[in-house]
Design an enzyme around this catalytic site. Structure first.
Site, PDB file in Angstrom:
ATOM      1  N   PRO A 108      25.312  47.357  41.116  1.00  0.00           N
ATOM      2  CA  PRO A 108      24.258  48.389  41.179  1.00  0.00           C
ATOM      3  C   PRO A 108      24.291  49.391  40.022  1.00  0.00           C
ATOM      4  O   PRO A 108      23.409  50.231  39.928  1.00  0.00           O
ATOM      5  CB  PRO A 108      24.554  49.098  42.503  1.00  0.00           C
ATOM      6  CG  PRO A 108      26.043  48.958  42.674  1.00  0.00           C
ATOM      7  CD  PRO A 108      26.414  47.631  42.060  1.00  0.00           C
ATOM      8  N   LYS A 126      38.264  37.475  36.396  1.00  0.00           N
ATOM      9  CA  LYS A 126      38.676  37.351  37.803  1.00  0.00           C
ATOM     10  C   LYS A 126      39.674  36.218  37.885  1.00  0.00           C
ATOM     11  O   LYS A 126      39.344  35.075  37.542  1.00  0.00           O
ATOM     12  CB  LYS A 126      37.477  37.034  38.710  1.00  0.00           C
ATOM     13  CG  LYS A 126      36.214  37.829  38.392  1.00  0.00           C
ATOM     14  CD  LYS A 126      36.243  39.243  38.909  1.00  0.00           C
ATOM     15  CE  LYS A 126      35.023  40.031  38.452  1.00  0.00           C
ATOM     16  NZ  LYS A 126      35.131  41.470  38.628  1.00  0.00           N
ATOM     17  N   ASP A 165      19.725  36.083  33.347  1.00  0.00           N
ATOM     18  CA  ASP A 165      21.058  35.521  33.503  1.00  0.00           C
ATOM     19  C   ASP A 165      21.937  36.069  32.369  1.00  0.00           C
ATOM     20  O   ASP A 165      21.572  35.948  31.193  1.00  0.00           O
ATOM     21  CB  ASP A 165      20.948  33.986  33.413  1.00  0.00           C
ATOM     22  CG  ASP A 165      22.286  33.312  33.659  1.00  0.00           C
ATOM     23  OD1 ASP A 165      23.338  33.935  33.395  1.00  0.00           O
ATOM     24  OD2 ASP A 165      22.283  32.158  34.122  1.00  0.00           O
TER      25      ASP A 165
HETATM   26  C1  SAM Z   1      31.090  43.007  40.677  1.00  0.00           C
HETATM   27  S1  SAM Z   1      29.368  43.125  40.556  1.00  0.00           S
HETATM   28  C2  SAM Z   1      29.134  44.248  39.246  1.00  0.00           C
HETATM   29  C3  SAM Z   1      29.369  45.681  39.606  1.00  0.00           C
HETATM   30  C4  SAM Z   1      28.989  46.613  38.475  1.00  0.00           C
HETATM   31  N1  SAM Z   1      29.837  46.447  37.313  1.00  0.00           N
HETATM   32  C5  SAM Z   1      29.067  48.050  38.894  1.00  0.00           C
HETATM   33  O1  SAM Z   1      29.874  48.784  38.377  1.00  0.00           O
HETATM   34  O2  SAM Z   1      28.271  48.469  39.745  1.00  0.00           O
HETATM   35  C6  SAM Z   1      28.956  41.601  39.821  1.00  0.00           C
HETATM   36  C7  SAM Z   1      27.469  41.456  39.492  1.00  0.00           C
HETATM   37  O3  SAM Z   1      27.333  40.340  38.635  1.00  0.00           O
HETATM   38  C8  SAM Z   1      26.060  39.770  38.862  1.00  0.00           C
HETATM   39  N2  SAM Z   1      26.059  38.431  38.298  1.00  0.00           N
HETATM   40  C9  SAM Z   1      26.821  37.363  38.645  1.00  0.00           C
HETATM   41  N3  SAM Z   1      26.503  36.311  37.878  1.00  0.00           N
HETATM   42  C10 SAM Z   1      25.519  36.722  37.041  1.00  0.00           C
HETATM   43  C11 SAM Z   1      24.795  36.102  35.988  1.00  0.00           C
HETATM   44  N4  SAM Z   1      25.002  34.841  35.675  1.00  0.00           N
HETATM   45  N5  SAM Z   1      23.882  36.841  35.326  1.00  0.00           N
HETATM   46  C12 SAM Z   1      23.682  38.137  35.625  1.00  0.00           C
HETATM   47  N6  SAM Z   1      24.346  38.768  36.596  1.00  0.00           N
HETATM   48  C13 SAM Z   1      25.257  38.085  37.298  1.00  0.00           C
HETATM   49  C14 SAM Z   1      25.883  39.856  40.358  1.00  0.00           C
HETATM   50  O4  SAM Z   1      24.505  39.877  40.685  1.00  0.00           O
HETATM   51  C15 SAM Z   1      26.580  41.182  40.697  1.00  0.00           C
HETATM   52  O5  SAM Z   1      25.635  42.203  40.798  1.00  0.00           O
END
Ligand code: SAM
Length: 351
Positions: free
Chosen positions: A206, A289, A244
């Protein structure tokens, strides 16, 4: 009593990775049988280059403490290590059992401070090169040791205690806040993370990481199919791209790319290398991760990927298991002068 051992603190559950890393680094430095050479290793290791240790202390053997008078043996051990220290840090493992020791250490601290002063040991000498550590492993035993002010964590217990900012949309914000403190000094932050610079945040929803960059007055493209906190969009500093993160490219070179996407570490390492290799950004911070098993090996694999992608060019890489990281490590990769590997430099041969 001498500081013949290295005491490394890490997150509970990561002891194996910490041991694997220190064995690998000792081998890289050509030090064998490092049990005997703990003190030399402790002097020559560069703390900031280690991934899993949170703190590095050159310590004595475990000191048994009589219940009636714990202070006297600690003072004697301290006196054997020096007379002038920058600080006294009383510490314990970062576990529930460890935390319960504070009922003992809190009342003990003023007694210990008085006894050290009486023994002529300074614990507030701003010019001293070392801090004094008393690390309790239980009510009846502790290690007494020293850390080099310039070659250790600046945080007691190696724990970066940061306050959760009220305006941030997620707690993840603390990870990037800690990473920026860990990887860049004040001068570098002023130079490399200045107002008006540009950044992309891949996997931004978010918006905790974006929030950190907005606080520093950067212009941010937040890339995620998920929602971004509207308060961030209202600042005028953030553009949301529903895209993406693996496909997004900036229209022109930018200063920073940060990435917190939950994906396989090798895919992220390859992506970050590509951003640097192609010159799409100058600095990048990203999360890797880790799998449940073979975490140390995975860190090595990611390093190899980065080296394969960027080996020919100058690059600078650091990785750290931050306090705010759980099953992950955070990396900083930049186009800047590379550091040599750990070297044996001043490590003496075993007699
Ligand atoms: C751990 S959360 C990020 C939290 C963020 N850094 C924060 O501080 O609020 C991981 C995010 O990565 C996004 N995500 C995962 N794979 C993705 C991709 N291929 N492209 C864009 N976003 C991606 C997910 O939708 C998710 O919102």
């Amino acid at each position: 009593m001498s500081a013949a051992r290295i005491l490394l603190y890490c997150r509970a559950g990561f002891e194996k990775e910490c041991a694997q890393e220190i064995s690998a680094v000792a081998a890289e430095m050509g030090v064998e049988g490092f049990d005997d050479m703990g003190a030399e290793l402790g002097r020559n290791l560069e703390f900031r280059r280690l991934v899993f240790p949170r703190q590095m202390v050159r310590a004595s053997e475990l000191l048994a403490l009589p219940e009636v008078d714990r202070v006297t043996p600690i003072v004697a051990a301290a006196r054997a290590l020096g007379r002038r220290f920058a600080a006294l840090w009383i510490e314990m493992p970062d576990t529930n059992d460890g935390k319960s020791l504070s009922t003992l250490t809190k009342p003990l601290t003023p007694h210990l401070e008085r006894a050290l002063a009486k023994a002529g040991i300074a614990i507030d000498d701003a010019k001293a090169a070392e801090r004094l550590h008393v690390f309790f492993v239980g009510g009846r035993a502790c290690h007494v040791g020293v850390s080099d002010v310039g070659n250790s964590s600046r945080w007691p217990m190696g724990i970066a205690r940061l306050r959760m900012p009220s305006g941030s949309p997620s707690r993840s914000t603390l990870k990037l806040a800690e990473a920026l403190l860990e990887f860049l000094d004040e001068e570098e932050r002023a130079k490399r993370l200045a107002p008006g610079m540009t950044a992309a945040d891949l996997g931004a929803s978010p918006g905790g990481w974006t929030w950190q960059l907005v606080q520093r007055e950067l212009m941010v493209t937040a890339v995620d199919n998920g929602a971004i906190d509207p308060r961030l969009l209202e600042t005028g500093q953030v553009k949301h791209r529903r895209d993406d993160g693996f496909h997004y490219r900036p229209a022109e070179p930018i200063d920073w790319m940060v990435c917190d996407m939950v994906e396989s570490p090798s895919k992220i390492a390859r992506l970050a290398s590509r951003w640097i290799a192609e010159g799409w950004c100058r600095d990048t911070i990203f999360n890797l991760k880790l799998p449940m098993k073979k975490r140390w090996e995975e860190v090595g694999r990611c390093r190899e990927i980065i080296d394969t992608e960027l080996g020919g060019a100058g690059y600078y890489l650091r990785m750290k298991h931050l306090y705010h990281d759980r099953e992950e490590v955070t990396a900083y990769l930049a186009r800047r002068q590379r550091e040599p590997l750990h070297s044996k430099r001043n490590v003496k041969e075993k007699p």
